[in-house]
Scaffold this active site. Structure first.
Site, short mmCIF file in Angstrom:
data_model
loop_
_atom_site.label_atom_id
_atom_site.label_comp_id
_atom_site.label_asym_id
_atom_site.label_seq_id
_atom_site.Cartn_x
_atom_site.Cartn_y
_atom_site.Cartn_z
N ARG A 167 13.25 15.96 -12.63
CA ARG A 167 11.79 15.99 -12.74
C ARG A 167 11.23 17.17 -11.95
O ARG A 167 11.52 17.34 -10.77
CB ARG A 167 11.19 14.69 -12.22
CG ARG A 167 11.69 13.48 -12.98
CD ARG A 167 11.06 12.20 -12.53
NE ARG A 167 11.66 11.06 -13.23
CZ ARG A 167 11.08 9.88 -13.38
NH1 ARG A 167 9.89 9.68 -12.89
NH2 ARG A 167 11.69 8.91 -14.02
N SER A 204 9.40 -13.36 -16.23
CA SER A 204 8.93 -11.98 -16.27
C SER A 204 9.19 -11.32 -17.62
O SER A 204 10.30 -11.39 -18.14
CB SER A 204 9.65 -11.18 -15.16
OG SER A 204 9.38 -9.80 -15.26
N SER A 255 2.08 0.54 -20.35
CA SER A 255 1.67 1.94 -20.38
C SER A 255 2.66 2.87 -21.08
O SER A 255 2.27 3.97 -21.48
CB SER A 255 1.43 2.45 -18.96
OG SER A 255 2.63 2.48 -18.22
N HIS A 293 -3.77 -0.89 -16.26
CA HIS A 293 -4.16 0.03 -17.34
C HIS A 293 -5.28 -0.56 -18.20
O HIS A 293 -5.62 0.01 -19.24
CB HIS A 293 -2.95 0.37 -18.21
CG HIS A 293 -1.95 1.24 -17.52
ND1 HIS A 293 -2.08 2.60 -17.44
CD2 HIS A 293 -0.81 0.93 -16.86
CE1 HIS A 293 -1.07 3.11 -16.76
NE2 HIS A 293 -0.29 2.13 -16.40
N THR A 304 -6.00 -1.71 -10.12
CA THR A 304 -5.88 -0.48 -9.35
C THR A 304 -7.17 0.31 -9.41
O THR A 304 -7.95 0.18 -10.35
CB THR A 304 -4.72 0.38 -9.89
OG1 THR A 304 -4.56 1.53 -9.05
CG2 THR A 304 -4.99 0.85 -11.31
N LYS A 315 -6.55 4.55 -11.71
CA LYS A 315 -6.53 4.94 -13.12
C LYS A 315 -7.96 5.08 -13.62
O LYS A 315 -8.62 6.05 -13.31
CB LYS A 315 -5.67 3.95 -13.91
CG LYS A 315 -4.20 4.05 -13.45
CD LYS A 315 -3.28 3.12 -14.14
CE LYS A 315 -1.81 3.39 -13.81
NZ LYS A 315 -1.49 3.36 -12.36
N THR A 338 0.34 -2.00 7.05
CA THR A 338 -0.06 -0.72 6.48
C THR A 338 -1.44 -0.31 6.98
O THR A 338 -2.37 -1.13 6.97
CB THR A 338 -0.08 -0.77 4.94
OG1 THR A 338 1.24 -1.05 4.47
CG2 THR A 338 -0.53 0.55 4.35
N THR A 339 -1.59 0.93 7.41
CA THR A 339 -2.90 1.43 7.79
C THR A 339 -3.86 1.30 6.62
O THR A 339 -3.52 1.63 5.48
CB THR A 339 -2.80 2.91 8.22
OG1 THR A 339 -1.94 3.00 9.36
CG2 THR A 339 -4.17 3.46 8.59
N THR A 356 12.47 5.73 -16.59
CA THR A 356 11.16 5.17 -16.88
C THR A 356 11.15 4.51 -18.25
O THR A 356 10.51 3.46 -18.44
CB THR A 356 10.09 6.28 -16.83
OG1 THR A 356 10.17 6.94 -15.56
CG2 THR A 356 8.70 5.71 -17.00
#
Length: 406
Positions: free
Chosen positions: A21, A137, A189, A217, A245, A248, A277-278, A363
């Site tokens: 990549r 799943s 996606s 998405h 999220t 996107k 996590t901060t 992917t």
């Protein structure tokens, strides 16, 4: 052992397989998306048109969002100052979480540093806390969901993609008394398809399972207020946990979950990825809230994006191009071989100033390498037609998609 040589060989293996990549260095230009400056390896820069962005509605450039971020910086500075537990919960977090809960008509919401962390943290925590939990799943669920399932150490049973008959077969075979979670996405996606949501939820209800829906998405794009496919199909109230999220359609970064207050509080209290996590900075949170609130009332961007997607699909269909004909806004164009896929994207960039990132294994499965095309609200119809013209020429005249036809 020659450690450096070992890892160099591993990278070389990827190059030989056509899976190495390379990242395009881009500089977004305020007010001109999807145009960006491409900084080439030779040190020169030129303008290109982006055709693989997740900024589906161009909200990353929306003045309402930018103004909110600037105001937050001027008022509260750069960082949050700590984790959520140690001085890092700001009013921006609270206001954003209230806005998310309202968006999804849920009792509570919780903001994470990314959608990936939200999925991993929520799924691993919920399944770990439920005694002897079994997770069902979809086989094409995102890596972040799979990571969460693995970390939960709960039993996992995988059903064929969007196959509700197979899901029911697995649910029926499970102990009726053990807790269950059915985990699935709204929009997949890499396929561009949408899950059979009503049937999946009905099965979960029938067999006493919680539903965990990844809407990353879908949020911003679907539904009267941008709450996602579940809102569009009037199913939102029947989903137990919705994950989304800001990275996107809302145009920023970060992730979240929304659901019953007790479930949200349990994740808040037990998820290590959240606890240690901060927390996100005020400007980003303010921008996310501004984007969400704006899209609750504005449908202009959604309508424009749908127009552009429709135009792109119609052009590809008329040219007999090998794209996956899903219901969603995502248009995967199959190439079918890694080196050929990279060659196509190189031609698009080098000869036509069009940037698309090749999507290769792992992917997507080997032999299904593709271009994942996204027509955004910011594209003009002229840009859509130009993209279709170039692709048609490459397909019919230059035969660069030779593997797709094989």
């Amino acid at each position: 052992m020659d450690y450096n040589g070992f890892f160099a060989d591993k990278v070389e293996d990827l190059k030989k397989e056509g899976r190495y990549r390379t990242f395009a260095t881009l500089e977004r230009i305020v007010g001109r998306f999807p145009t960006a400056l491409y900084h080439a390896p030779d040190g020169l820069s030129r303008e290109v048109t982006i055709w693989c962005s997740n900024d589906y509605l161009g909200m990353g450039q929306n003045p309402v969002v930018l103004d909110a971020m600037k105001a937050a910086i001027d008022r509260s500075g750069a960082g949050a100052g700590g984790t959520r537990n140690i001085s890092g919960t700001t009013r921006y977090h609270v206001e954003l979480e209230d806005g998310i809960a309202d968006l999804h008509n849920k009792e509570g919401a919780l903001v994470f540093s990314s959608g990936y962390v939200a999925n991993e943290g929520a799924l691993s925590t919920l399944a770990r806390l439920l005694p002897n939990c079994i997770i069902f799943s979809d086989e094409l669920n995102h890596a972040s969901m799979i990571h969460g399932m693995i970390n939960s150490r709960a039993e996992k049973r995988v059903y064929r993609h969007n196959d509700v008959a197979h899901l029911e077969e697995l649910l029926k075979a499970a102990d009726p008394d053990v807790p269950k979670i059915v985990a699935f996405e709204s929009v997949y996606s890499m396929e561009g398809d949408i899950s059979p949501m009503a049937e999946t939820i009905a099965l979960a209800e029938k067999y006493g399972a919680l539903t965990y829906l990844d809407e990353v998405h879908g949020v911003g794009l679907y539904g009267a207020r941008g709450a996602g496919v579940a809102e569009e199909r009037d199913l939102m109230d029947r989903v137990d946990i919705i994950e989304g999220t800001f990275g996107k359609a809302f145009g920023l970064m970060g992730g979240y979950i929304a659901g019953k207050a007790a479930m949200i509080d349990a994740v808040r209290s037990y998820a290590s990825g959240f606890i240690f996590t901060t927390s996100l900075p005020p400007a980003l949170l303010a921008g996310a809230r501004a984007s969400i609130e704006y899209l609750k009332v504005s449908d202009i961007e959604r309508q424009r994006q749908r127009r552009n997607v429709k135009q792109l699909k119609e052009r590809l269909e008329a040219a007999d191009m090998p794209y996956m004909q899903g219901e969603s806004h995502i248009v995967p164009l199959i190439v079918g071989e890694a080196t050929c896929c990279k060659m196509v994207t190189d031609v698009l960039m080098d000869e036509h100033d069009i940037y698309v990132q090749p999507i290769n294994y792992p992917t997507v499965p080997k032999g299904t390498e593709r271009l994942r095309l996204t027509a955004t609200a910011a594209h003009s119809l002229e840009q859509v037609d130009r993209m279709a013209d170039v692709l048609e020429r490459l397909w019919h005249e230059n035969h660069v998609f030779q593997y797709a036809a094989a």
